[in-house]
Structure formats: structure tokens, C-alpha cells
Design an enzyme around this catalytic site. Structure first.
Site, PDB file in Angstrom:
ATOM      1  N   ARG A 153      -0.177   2.461  13.881  1.00  0.00           N
ATOM      2  CA  ARG A 153       0.274   1.772  12.662  1.00  0.00           C
ATOM      3  C   ARG A 153       0.424   0.297  13.010  1.00  0.00           C
ATOM      4  O   ARG A 153       1.222  -0.070  13.883  1.00  0.00           O
ATOM      5  CB  ARG A 153       1.602   2.350  12.168  1.00  0.00           C
ATOM      6  CG  ARG A 153       2.232   1.504  11.072  1.00  0.00           C
ATOM      7  CD  ARG A 153       3.399   2.179  10.386  1.00  0.00           C
ATOM      8  NE  ARG A 153       2.942   3.226   9.492  1.00  0.00           N
ATOM      9  CZ  ARG A 153       3.655   3.720   8.477  1.00  0.00           C
ATOM     10  NH1 ARG A 153       4.880   3.260   8.234  1.00  0.00           N
ATOM     11  NH2 ARG A 153       3.175   4.662   7.706  1.00  0.00           N
TER      12      ARG A 153
ATOM     13  N   HIS B 111      -4.353   3.333   4.106  1.00  0.00           N
ATOM     14  CA  HIS B 111      -3.392   4.355   4.532  1.00  0.00           C
ATOM     15  C   HIS B 111      -4.057   5.720   4.302  1.00  0.00           C
ATOM     16  O   HIS B 111      -3.681   6.488   3.414  1.00  0.00           O
ATOM     17  CB  HIS B 111      -2.100   4.216   3.725  1.00  0.00           C
ATOM     18  CG  HIS B 111      -0.915   4.909   4.325  1.00  0.00           C
ATOM     19  ND1 HIS B 111      -0.971   5.599   5.522  1.00  0.00           N
ATOM     20  CD2 HIS B 111       0.379   5.019   3.887  1.00  0.00           C
ATOM     21  CE1 HIS B 111       0.222   6.099   5.793  1.00  0.00           C
ATOM     22  NE2 HIS B 111       1.049   5.754   4.820  1.00  0.00           N
TER      23      HIS B 111
ATOM     24  N   GLN C 172      -2.119   9.135   4.140  1.00  0.00           N
ATOM     25  CA  GLN C 172      -1.371   9.264   2.887  1.00  0.00           C
ATOM     26  C   GLN C 172      -2.301   9.792   1.784  1.00  0.00           C
ATOM     27  O   GLN C 172      -1.926  10.682   1.013  1.00  0.00           O
ATOM     28  CB  GLN C 172      -0.796   7.900   2.494  1.00  0.00           C
ATOM     29  CG  GLN C 172      -0.004   7.930   1.208  1.00  0.00           C
ATOM     30  CD  GLN C 172       1.303   8.703   1.339  1.00  0.00           C
ATOM     31  OE1 GLN C 172       2.084   8.451   2.240  1.00  0.00           O
ATOM     32  NE2 GLN C 172       1.538   9.645   0.445  1.00  0.00           N
TER      33      GLN C 172
ATOM     34  N   ASP D 163       3.616   2.330  -5.918  1.00  0.00           N
ATOM     35  CA  ASP D 163       4.069   2.013  -4.559  1.00  0.00           C
ATOM     36  C   ASP D 163       4.863   0.713  -4.653  1.00  0.00           C
ATOM     37  O   ASP D 163       4.855   0.033  -5.700  1.00  0.00           O
ATOM     38  CB  ASP D 163       2.842   1.856  -3.633  1.00  0.00           C
ATOM     39  CG  ASP D 163       3.208   1.591  -2.167  1.00  0.00           C
ATOM     40  OD1 ASP D 163       4.365   1.845  -1.766  1.00  0.00           O
ATOM     41  OD2 ASP D 163       2.318   1.116  -1.419  1.00  0.00           O
TER      42      ASP D 163
ATOM     43  N   CYS E 264       4.199   7.178  -2.676  1.00  0.00           N
ATOM     44  CA  CYS E 264       4.034   7.498  -1.244  1.00  0.00           C
ATOM     45  C   CYS E 264       5.351   7.433  -0.484  1.00  0.00           C
ATOM     46  O   CYS E 264       5.455   7.978   0.613  1.00  0.00           O
ATOM     47  CB  CYS E 264       3.012   6.559  -0.621  1.00  0.00           C
ATOM     48  SG  CYS E 264       3.463   4.822  -0.774  1.00  0.00           S
TER      49      CYS E 264
ATOM     50  N   ARG F  21       2.106  15.435   4.052  1.00  0.00           N
ATOM     51  CA  ARG F  21       1.697  14.613   5.204  1.00  0.00           C
ATOM     52  C   ARG F  21       1.584  15.498   6.456  1.00  0.00           C
ATOM     53  O   ARG F  21       0.666  15.363   7.250  1.00  0.00           O
ATOM     54  CB  ARG F  21       2.709  13.485   5.454  1.00  0.00           C
ATOM     55  CG  ARG F  21       2.854  12.474   4.311  1.00  0.00           C
ATOM     56  CD  ARG F  21       1.584  11.678   4.116  1.00  0.00           C
ATOM     57  NE  ARG F  21       1.163  11.024   5.344  1.00  0.00           N
ATOM     58  CZ  ARG F  21       1.652   9.859   5.797  1.00  0.00           C
ATOM     59  NH1 ARG F  21       2.533   9.202   5.076  1.00  0.00           N
ATOM     60  NH2 ARG F  21       1.221   9.326   6.923  1.00  0.00           N
TER      61      ARG F  21
HETATM   62  N1   CP Z   1       4.514   7.018   3.189  1.00  0.00           N
HETATM   63  C1   CP Z   1       4.696   6.623   4.460  1.00  0.00           C
HETATM   64  O1   CP Z   1       3.752   6.322   5.195  1.00  0.00           O
HETATM   65  O2   CP Z   1       5.982   6.583   4.867  1.00  0.00           O
HETATM   66  P1   CP Z   1       6.511   5.966   6.227  1.00  0.00           P
HETATM   67  O3   CP Z   1       6.345   4.468   6.153  1.00  0.00           O
HETATM   68  O4   CP Z   1       7.963   6.372   6.289  1.00  0.00           O
HETATM   69  O5   CP Z   1       5.717   6.529   7.373  1.00  0.00           O
HETATM   70  N1  NVA Z   2       2.244  -0.223   0.858  1.00  0.00           N
HETATM   71  C1  NVA Z   2       3.353   0.174   1.688  1.00  0.00           C
HETATM   72  C2  NVA Z   2       3.226   1.617   2.057  1.00  0.00           C
HETATM   73  C3  NVA Z   2       4.325   2.151   2.909  1.00  0.00           C
HETATM   74  C4  NVA Z   2       4.109   3.587   3.287  1.00  0.00           C
HETATM   75  C5  NVA Z   2       3.407  -0.692   2.927  1.00  0.00           C
HETATM   76  O1  NVA Z   2       2.354  -0.980   3.496  1.00  0.00           O
HETATM   77  O2  NVA Z   2       4.499  -1.107   3.314  1.00  0.00           O
END
Ligand code: CP
Ligand code: NVA
Length: 318
Positions: A114, A141, A144, A235, A275, A303
Site C-alpha cells: 500500500r 484499489h 476493494q 467514498d 469502501c 475483502r
Molecule cells: N477499504 C479499505 O481499504 O480500508 P482500509 O484503508 O482500512 O484498509
Molecule cells: N479513496 C480512499 C480509500 C480508502 C480505502 C483513500 O485512498 O484514502
């Protein structure tokens, strides 16, 4: 598209050793097979033991769902995870990515990363000799999206011809939804304030792979985007790394809060998706978040199941 009874193992054997940096790294058949396997794993019809494989987690952004679901998925597959937070490795002190990726490839069997730039993920994949999975970048993502389409499948059965409307920021989550929708035959509408649309190259790429005839529409009117939608999704308005833009974005996104009036414009059996994490009172009201159409916690649970299927696929455990 692969039929449930035909060739799931054979289709998934194609992803053994593969990276999953974008939804479009996999074919429509491969994604359908992953969703099928995830359903079997979820119901308990299928158990997979990978025999003590190790997943390395390199997370430079916060995470609850992605981190924990990967940890639990590996435990259920008889493996384990190693937390490689850059703050506790030499990465944080400047050891080059290309050295780190090669060293970790000698210890681990797969990496989930990540980070901010998609290019960093691509660089890891270039230097690692083990599969690399996108656990969220600024661009996409994809894990997701797998969970989201499994949730849609659970609600509606056949995905083909459904319409999913996403309102809010044209961000990483919107990008992966567009690509996955294009592959699986789901029409995607994205309604954003002007200036917050998805990246044009991602939109044109998604349109170019919409082989099942599904459409991708960009709109600026959230009410119009809701008409007859089977699923409505939102989101946060400021993603991780955009904290300084929060106030500017709150102003720009007025009218884009998923509230009961907007949801009333959608199909009567529409489901509500997010999400997570959510900011109640900003992109979604508490009423909609907690309402009976909400499938938000099913998405979160899914997930685990899709990532278990994904790990089994890329590690060749079928
Ligand atoms: N939706 C999602 O990816 O959540 P986190 O940021 O908690 O991993
Ligand atoms: N769009 C958000 C998603 C978090 C799971 C971010 O990137 O912070």
C-alpha cells in the site's frame, strides 16, 4: 465468462506467479473465477491449505480492513504474514527499493503493498521475483473492487447489465470500479463535481476493455446519475495524502452527499455501498449508512474472501 462448474482451477492456474497491480492485470474470466472461489471459501464449501507460505505487508499508509483481511486470509490458508512497515525496516532509512524487493523475495512468497505512487508498485513488481499485490495506491484499489463485485453478485446474482452509480471523488476506488465493471459487464456511472473526475486515461482504458457491452458514463449531476441504479456507491472526498485539501474539497463536493433524497432516485431495490472508512455527514448521511439497503459491512467482510482466493491463485494453491 467461466461457468461455475467449468474450469475454475484451470482458469486460476493462469494467475499463478502473476502480479495484481491493477484490476486489468486479470481477464474477465480470471476475475469471475476468483469471485467463484471466494464464494466457495466464504460458504465453507472449499478449504485451501497453502502450507506455511509467507505474505509480506509493506504499508506506507494507514489501513484497518486491508491489513487485517490479508493477515486473516493468510492464517486461514495455513500461512502467515510479516509486517514490513517501512518505519521499522531499512526502507525508512533509505535502502533502495530494488535491493529491498530482491531481499524480500528470498524470504517471502508474495508481497502486498500500500503506497502512494502506482509507479512505486510497478518498480517493486519489476525487482521482486514473487507476486506483488496492490493493497491501494493513489491510482487503484483493485482488491476493494473484487470485494465490491462479489457483494453485487451476492445481492443480484447475475452481474451482466446491472448499473452501479458512484458519486463523489473520481479517485482510486472509482478507477478500479470502472475497470472491473467494464470487464464484468456492469454499467458504471461516475458523478463528480467538475475538476474531480477520474483520470481520462483510466476512463478510456476501461471503455476499451468493456467487451461485454457495458457503458461508462461520467456525469456532474448526482441526481441524474442515480436514475434506476442498482447500486449506489461513495467514498471519502479527501483520500489519504489529500488531507490539506479537505476544506477546499468539502466546498466543492456540496450536493454530492449520499442522502435519502438522492437514494430515492435509484431503483427501488438498490443497494448502498462504501469502501470504508466513512465520514458520516460528509459523503454519506448516517441514515443511508445505517439503512436497510446498506451492504457496507458485507463489502468489508468480502475483502477477506476475495483476498484469500487471490492469494490462493497467485501462490498456485488450487
Ligand atoms: N477499504 C479499505 O481499504 O480500508 P482500509 O484503508 O482500512 O484498509
Ligand atoms: N479513496 C480512499 C480509500 C480508502 C480505502 C483513500 O485512498 O484514502
Amino acid at each position: 465468462m467461466v461457468s461455475p462448474s467449468h474450469g475454475v482451477a484451470s482458469v486460476l492456474s493462469e494467475v499463478k506467479g502473476q502480479d495484481f497491480l491493477s484490476v486489468s492485470d486479470f481477464t474477465a474470466d480470471q476475475i469471475a473465477a476468483l469471485l467463484h472461489l471466494a464464494t466457495q471459501l466464504k460458504s465453507g464449501d472449499r478449504r485451501i491449505d497453502l502450507g506455511n507460505r509467507v505474505l509480506g505487508l509493506i504499508f506506507t499508509k494507514a489501513s484497518t480492513r486491508t491489513r487485517v483481511s490479508f493477515q486473516v486470509a493468510m492464517a486461514r490458508l495455513g500461512g502467515q504474514t510479516v509486517d514490513l512497515n517501512p518505519q521499522v525496516t531499512q526502507l525508512g532509512r533509505g535502502e533502495p527499493l530494488e535491493d529491498t524487493a530482491r531481499v524480500l523475495s528470498r524470504f517471502c512468497d508474495v508481497l502486498a503493498i500500500r503506497t502512494f505512487a502506482q509507479q512505486e508498485l510497478i518498480d517493486y513488481a519489476k525487482w521482486a521475483s514473487i507476486p506483488v499485490i496492490n493493497a491501494l495506491t493513489d491510482l487503484e484499489h483493485p482488491c476493494q473492487a473484487l470485494a465490491d463485485f462479489l457483494t453485487l453478485k451476492e445481492s443480484f446474482g447475475d452481474l451482466n447489465g446491472l448499473t452501479l452509480t458512484y458519486i463523489g471523488d473520481g479517485n482510486n476506488v472509482a478507477h478500479s470500479l470502472m475497470i472491473c465493471g467494464a470487464l464484468l459487464g456492469v454499467n458504471i456511472r461516475i458523478a463528480c463535481p467538475r475538476g474531480f473526475e477520474p483520470i481520462p486515461e483510466v476512463v478510456s482504458h476501461a471503455r476499451s476493455i468493456a467487451i461485454k457491452g457495458s457503458s461508462i458514463h461520467l456525469m456532474n449531476d448526482p441526481k441524474e446519475a442515480m436514475k434506476d441504479a442498482n447500486a449506489v456507491y461513495t467514498d471519502v472526498w479527501a483520500s489519504m495524502g489529500q488531507e490539506k485539501e479537505k476544506t477546499r474539497r468539502e466546498k466543492a463536493f456540496q450536493g454530492f452527499c449520499l442522502n435519502p433524497e438522492l437514494v430515492a432516485e435509484a431503483s427501488s431495490n438498490c443497494i448502498v455501498m462504501h469502501c470504508l472508512p466513512a465520514h458520516r455527514g460528509e459523503e454519506i448521511t448516517s441514515e443511508v449508512f445505517e439503512g436497510k439497503a446498506s451492504r457496507i459491512f458485507d463489502q468489508a467482510e468480502n475483502r477477506l474472501h476475495v483476498q484469500q482466493a487471490l492469494l490462493a491463485g497467485v501462490l498456485g494453491g488450487l
